[in-house]
Design a protein around this motif. Structure first.
Motif, PDB file in Angstrom:
ATOM      1  N   GLU A  89      34.066  37.255  35.102  1.00  0.00           N
ATOM      2  CA  GLU A  89      33.622  37.774  33.766  1.00  0.00           C
ATOM      3  C   GLU A  89      34.452  39.048  33.529  1.00  0.00           C
ATOM      4  OE1 GLU A  89      28.930  36.616  34.031  1.00  0.00           O
ATOM      5  OE2 GLU A  89      29.575  38.142  35.237  1.00  0.00           O
ATOM      6  N   TYR A  90      34.849  39.219  32.433  1.00  0.00           N
ATOM      7  CA  TYR A  90      35.656  40.337  32.034  1.00  0.00           C
ATOM      8  C   TYR A  90      34.866  41.345  31.079  1.00  0.00           C
ATOM      9  CZ  TYR A  90      39.816  42.937  30.013  1.00  0.00           C
ATOM     10  OH  TYR A  90      40.579  43.950  29.635  1.00  0.00           O
ATOM     11  N   GLY A  95      30.663  48.345  29.564  1.00  0.00           N
ATOM     12  CA  GLY A  95      29.858  47.455  30.272  1.00  0.00           C
ATOM     13  C   GLY A  95      29.623  46.109  29.680  1.00  0.00           C
ATOM     14  N   GLN A  96      30.056  45.939  28.242  1.00  0.00           N
ATOM     15  CA  GLN A  96      29.964  44.541  27.668  1.00  0.00           C
ATOM     16  C   GLN A  96      30.835  43.542  28.040  1.00  0.00           C
ATOM     17  OE1 GLN A  96      30.696  46.596  24.103  1.00  0.00           O
ATOM     18  NE2 GLN A  96      28.826  46.865  23.543  1.00  0.00           N
ATOM     19  N   VAL A  97      30.221  42.378  28.121  1.00  0.00           N
ATOM     20  CA  VAL A  97      31.010  41.168  28.538  1.00  0.00           C
ATOM     21  C   VAL A  97      31.994  40.724  27.330  1.00  0.00           C
ATOM     22  CG1 VAL A  97      31.064  38.800  29.191  1.00  0.00           C
ATOM     23  CG2 VAL A  97      29.456  40.169  30.027  1.00  0.00           C
ATOM     24  N   THR A 123      43.926  44.927  24.214  1.00  0.00           N
ATOM     25  CA  THR A 123      43.247  46.194  24.527  1.00  0.00           C
ATOM     26  C   THR A 123      41.771  46.309  24.684  1.00  0.00           C
ATOM     27  OG1 THR A 123      43.522  47.298  22.360  1.00  0.00           O
ATOM     28  CG2 THR A 123      45.337  47.711  23.995  1.00  0.00           C
ATOM     29  N   THR A 124      41.077  44.962  24.364  1.00  0.00           N
ATOM     30  CA  THR A 124      39.558  44.930  24.288  1.00  0.00           C
ATOM     31  C   THR A 124      39.010  45.785  25.533  1.00  0.00           C
ATOM     32  OG1 THR A 124      39.716  42.848  25.017  1.00  0.00           O
ATOM     33  CG2 THR A 124      39.603  43.100  22.745  1.00  0.00           C
ATOM     34  N   GLY A 125      39.536  45.721  26.459  1.00  0.00           N
ATOM     35  CA  GLY A 125      38.779  45.977  27.632  1.00  0.00           C
ATOM     36  C   GLY A 125      38.773  47.682  27.729  1.00  0.00           C
ATOM     37  N   GLY A 126      39.748  48.380  27.266  1.00  0.00           N
ATOM     38  CA  GLY A 126      39.810  49.916  27.062  1.00  0.00           C
ATOM     39  C   GLY A 126      40.296  50.462  28.573  1.00  0.00           C
ATOM     40  N   SER A 127      39.973  51.563  28.848  1.00  0.00           N
ATOM     41  CA  SER A 127      40.353  52.417  29.831  1.00  0.00           C
ATOM     42  C   SER A 127      39.778  52.160  31.136  1.00  0.00           C
ATOM     43  CB  SER A 127      40.507  53.953  29.779  1.00  0.00           C
ATOM     44  OG  SER A 127      39.127  54.353  29.341  1.00  0.00           O
ATOM     45  N   GLY A 128      38.527  51.523  30.951  1.00  0.00           N
ATOM     46  CA  GLY A 128      37.351  51.425  32.013  1.00  0.00           C
ATOM     47  C   GLY A 128      37.006  49.801  32.208  1.00  0.00           C
ATOM     48  N   ALA A 129      38.151  49.173  31.990  1.00  0.00           N
ATOM     49  CA  ALA A 129      37.657  47.716  31.988  1.00  0.00           C
ATOM     50  C   ALA A 129      37.461  46.997  33.351  1.00  0.00           C
ATOM     51  CB  ALA A 129      38.813  46.751  31.391  1.00  0.00           C
ATOM     52  N   PHE A 131      36.067  43.681  36.277  1.00  0.00           N
ATOM     53  CA  PHE A 131      35.547  42.149  36.268  1.00  0.00           C
ATOM     54  C   PHE A 131      34.723  41.973  37.182  1.00  0.00           C
ATOM     55  CE2 PHE A 131      39.752  40.909  34.480  1.00  0.00           C
ATOM     56  CZ  PHE A 131      39.578  39.355  33.993  1.00  0.00           C
ATOM     57  N   LEU A 132      33.848  40.812  37.340  1.00  0.00           N
ATOM     58  CA  LEU A 132      32.800  40.552  38.196  1.00  0.00           C
ATOM     59  C   LEU A 132      32.982  39.099  38.440  1.00  0.00           C
ATOM     60  CD1 LEU A 132      30.676  41.979  39.858  1.00  0.00           C
ATOM     61  CD2 LEU A 132      28.992  41.149  38.238  1.00  0.00           C
ATOM     62  N   ILE A 133      33.432  39.218  39.764  1.00  0.00           N
ATOM     63  CA  ILE A 133      34.098  37.680  40.194  1.00  0.00           C
ATOM     64  C   ILE A 133      32.947  37.203  40.821  1.00  0.00           C
ATOM     65  CG2 ILE A 133      35.839  36.183  41.457  1.00  0.00           C
ATOM     66  CD1 ILE A 133      36.963  37.892  38.924  1.00  0.00           C
ATOM     67  N   HIS A 134      32.140  35.811  40.586  1.00  0.00           N
ATOM     68  CA  HIS A 134      31.288  35.303  41.444  1.00  0.00           C
ATOM     69  C   HIS A 134      31.931  34.072  42.081  1.00  0.00           C
ATOM     70  CE1 HIS A 134      28.043  37.439  39.043  1.00  0.00           C
ATOM     71  NE2 HIS A 134      28.909  37.417  38.129  1.00  0.00           N
ATOM     72  N   TRP A 135      31.565  33.974  43.508  1.00  0.00           N
ATOM     73  CA  TRP A 135      32.289  32.848  44.386  1.00  0.00           C
ATOM     74  C   TRP A 135      31.170  32.477  45.218  1.00  0.00           C
ATOM     75  CZ3 TRP A 135      31.055  35.324  48.919  1.00  0.00           C
ATOM     76  CH2 TRP A 135      31.033  36.640  49.107  1.00  0.00           C
ATOM     77  N   ARG A 136      31.613  31.367  45.922  1.00  0.00           N
ATOM     78  CA  ARG A 136      30.987  30.864  47.033  1.00  0.00           C
ATOM     79  C   ARG A 136      31.847  30.421  48.108  1.00  0.00           C
ATOM     80  NH1 ARG A 136      27.125  26.270  44.452  1.00  0.00           N
ATOM     81  NH2 ARG A 136      28.542  26.575  42.481  1.00  0.00           N
TER      82      ARG A 136
END
Length: 169
Positions: A89-90, A95-97, A123-129, A131-136
């Motif tokens: 998730e980007y 803090g918006q997905v 540039t949609t992420g901006g300066s504070g973009a 990721f949250l990577i969910h794994w198993r």
């Protein structure tokens, strides 16, 4: 002779367009080929890794930014075990997905790396973009190594730096 020059110029321009198209195409991982189509074992450990990335950084003042290309590198550091990524998730600065890069669980084979590239023009992420990577992973396996590589080149200047993921769950 004049028509031959025009024809040569037209062919050269057409060839240049084809070359330009090739340069613009970015390698896109085929997530469908990595999709898992069977039920995974209940014994897998699950978790998540946070990674900061930068679509933009400030330059000179808070009113001037510099765009960057970001590469998210997902590395399976296990020598014998496959790991699984459920979501990548980007998020933007607020803090918006922005997007999830795949809608089904994918696999990463032992010692394999997969990458997500965010174009310099995005540039949609901006300066504070981030990721949250969910794994198993298997019960005694290593968590994925998640790194960010940011780069930009302009004229004779080049800028690059890396970030490292932090396990949060």
């Amino acid at each position: 002779m004049k028509n031959l020059c025009y024809l040569s110029l037209f062919v050269f321009a057409l060839a240049a367009c084809d070359i330009q198209t090739e340069k613009k195409s970015v390698f896109v991982e085929n997530w469908k080929q990595r999709a898992i189509h069977h039920v995974l074992s209940d014994s897998l450990r699950s978790g998540a890794t946070y990674l900061s990335v930068y679509s933009q950084i400030y330059s000179r003042t808070e009113h001037s930014t510099h765009n960057l290309t970001s590469t998210v590198s997902l590395r399976n550091i296990n020598t014998a075990d496959t790991i699984y990524i459920d979501r990548a998730e980007y998020y933007n600065t607020h803090g918006q997905v922005i997007r999830n890069y795949f809608n089904t669980t994918i696999f990463i084979a032992p010692l394999e790396t997969v990458e997500i590239v965010i174009d310099e023009s995005d540039t949609t992420g901006g300066s504070g973009a981030n990721f949250l990577i969910h794994w198993r992973i298997p019960p005694h396996g290593h968590t994925p190594l998640v790194e960010g590589i940011m780069i930009s080149t302009s004229g004779q200047k080049g800028l690059s730096f890396t970030t490292q993921g932090v396990q949060v769950e």
